[in-house]
Write an enzyme that holds these catalytic residues in place. Structure first.
Site, mmCIF file in Angstrom:
data_model
loop_
_atom_site.group_PDB
_atom_site.id
_atom_site.type_symbol
_atom_site.label_atom_id
_atom_site.label_comp_id
_atom_site.label_asym_id
_atom_site.label_seq_id
_atom_site.Cartn_x
_atom_site.Cartn_y
_atom_site.Cartn_z
ATOM 1 C CG ASP A 1 2.552 -4.463 -1.257
ATOM 2 O OD1 ASP A 1 3.536 -5.239 -0.716
ATOM 3 O OD2 ASP A 1 2.250 -3.667 -1.086
ATOM 4 C CE LYS B 1 -5.278 0.931 -3.868
ATOM 5 N NZ LYS B 1 -4.465 0.029 -4.122
ATOM 6 N N GLY C 1 -4.285 3.236 2.720
ATOM 7 C CA GLY C 1 -3.489 3.156 2.109
ATOM 8 C C GLY C 1 -2.360 3.181 1.654
#
Length: 481
Positions: free
Chosen positions: A145, A52, A32
């Site tokens: 978000d 990540k 992403g």
């Protein structure tokens, strides 16, 4: 996507079997804007984890590195059943990463696209969203978000929040002026879309957007271009949920409406406040929400409170007007401009602002202006437009502007009979245009037998500006935009 086009690809190829400290890469499972994610095995603790990394094209961006580090630090503080836990922060060949729990499940983004979600399941998921956000906010962390893609639902229907990459830790140094505008446009709060400072109440607006989307099957604010979407977030009122899904109670509509309040101070002030309303709704509508074990005394107290609430509700119902129980529906059609061609903006602009005023009334449901204009292109009469949109009434009329004098004939038409239930001829100087809007909107409310509350009366009387010249330019700009 071809690997050559993958902007998130690491400068160091991470293939199956690659060892990083005590982690062995299994496969890449996602990418992403704020990073790429690999499934890996923690060889020390013999468990699967998700690693990540920052995307390689952002590795030289110091602000992005700082945000990524902040994500790990913020998420690592959180220990809650509805938040994906972070285990460790590290770096591999210059690329920072963190290890988090690997949750077997589907993102809410994928889940909502599979099939229509039942209302009881929507409420169940919304309760869990609020519980996770409440824990984050209590720790001074704003997610910034909130969207379906940042929520995952496991096989036991437990929802967990993830990706605090845009989180703002209370007390941390602000990075850049543009930091507050980060996020995903469709789910932004009005203050975030304007680039203003945001707090935890921005998350609650975004949560309201997610809740609306899960119920209606569509976003409340979505236009063809980003600029138009931002304008809708700041100014537009979403269509009632009942237009898109049957069985939506007034209580559920009120929760969504309160979460989507434009003004921060009139929105939910805490996740716990929204959570309390959702749990109350779940209880009143017999929705099965998993609850923690509580002492017997708390159950007794809860039952007593419920009895009081139900009794109070029965008393309240006894004096509520019929309009508060069943909303009257109306389509406000653009006025026919019978004057100069350049006055078309005024004919459409006044109709649009009438619709906006009427949307402030709880007892009135106003059809989408975009849908009305789409049907108007088929040269349908106001009554025919109302029939196509399945609303009870249509408001139409004609407008003539002569220098500074505005003459408007308005008619409120019953779709079923075709009868004019209310009409008026209003002549006003343009400097009195706001009085015109007040007269028509109040006349419609009276004709529909909608009883206004003091708050609604005050809202209806509010003028957007004292400068009618500025208002005139605004109408022109909106029309040509």
């Amino acid at each position: 996507m071809k690997s050559d086009d993958d902007a998130t690809r690491s400068t160091v190829v991470l293939t199956k079997g690659t060892m990083m400290s005590h982690y062995r890469i299994i496969e890449k499972i996602g990418a992403g804007g704020m990073g790429e994610v690999f499934l890996a095995e923690d060889t020390k603790l013999n468990r699967k984890v998700a690693l990540k990394f920052l995307p390689s094209h952002m590795c030289q961006d110091e602000d992005c590195r700082e945000r990524f580090k902040r994500e790990a630090q913020a998420a690592a503080k959180l220990d809650h059943a509805n938040i994906v836990p972070v285990y460790e922060v590290g770096e591999y060949k210059g690329r920072p990463f963190f290890a988090m729990a690997h949750v077997e499940g589907r993102s809410l983004q994928d889940l909502k696209g599979v099939k229509e979600l039942a209302l009881d399941r929507v409420i169940h998921l919304a309760v869990q969203m609020c519980e996770g956000l409440q824990a984050a906010h209590n720790s001074g962390i704003v997610h910034r978000d909130i969207k379906p893609g940042n929520m995952i639902v496991d096989g036991e229907n437990r929802l967990r929040l993830l990706d605090f990459g845009l989180a703002a830790v209370k007390g941390s140094k602000k990075l850049t002026k543009t930091d507050s505008t980060l996020g995903t446009i469709n789910y932004m709060s009005p203050e975030q879309a304007c680039g203003e400072q945001v707090d935890h109440r921005s998350d609650l607006f975004s949560l309201g957007v997610v809740l609306y989307e899960m119920i209606a099957g569509r976003l409340p604010f979505q236009e063809e271009y980003d600029a138009a979407t931002i304008n809708a977030i700041i100014h537009d009122t979403p269509e009632p949920l009942s237009r898109y899904k049957s069985g939506v109670s007034d209580g559920l509509q009120r929760i969504v409406d309160k979460a989507l309040e434009k003004k921060v101070e009139t929105r939910y002030q805490t996740a716990s406040g929204m959570l309390a309303d959702l749990r109350r709704l779940a209880s009143s509508e017999s929705v099965a929400i998993p609850k923690k074990k509580v002492p017997r005394l708390a159950w007794v107290a809860g039952i007593a409170v419920l009895i009081i609430v139900v009794w109070g509700g029965l008393q309240l119902t006894s004096w509520l007007s019929p309009s508060a129980v069943a909303a009257k529906s109306i389509a406000v059609v653009d006025f026919d401009n019978v004057g100069a061609a350049e006055d078309a903006y005024l004919a459409s602009g006044l109709a649009e602002d009438l619709a906006i005023k009427l949307r402030q009334l709880e007892g009135v449901r106003v059809a989408s202006s975009a849908d009305i204009r789409r049907l108007a292109k088929e040269n349908l009469l106001p009554r025919e437009i109302a029939a196509r949109l399945k609303v009870q009434y249509a408001l139409g009329g004609s407008l003539l502007r002569q220098d500074n004098l505005v003459r408007v004939n308005v008619e409120l038409i019953d779709k079923e009979t075709g009868n004019v239930v209310w009409s008026d001829q209003i002549h006003r100087q343009f400097t009195e245009i706001f009085q015109f809007l007040d007269e028509v909107s109040l006349g419609i409310a009276q004709a529909l037998e909608v009883r206004l509350t003091p708050v609604e009366e005050a809202a209806m009387a509010t003028k957007p500006t004292d400068n009618t010249g500025a208002y005139d330019h605004y109408l022109k700009g909106r029309h040509y935009y």
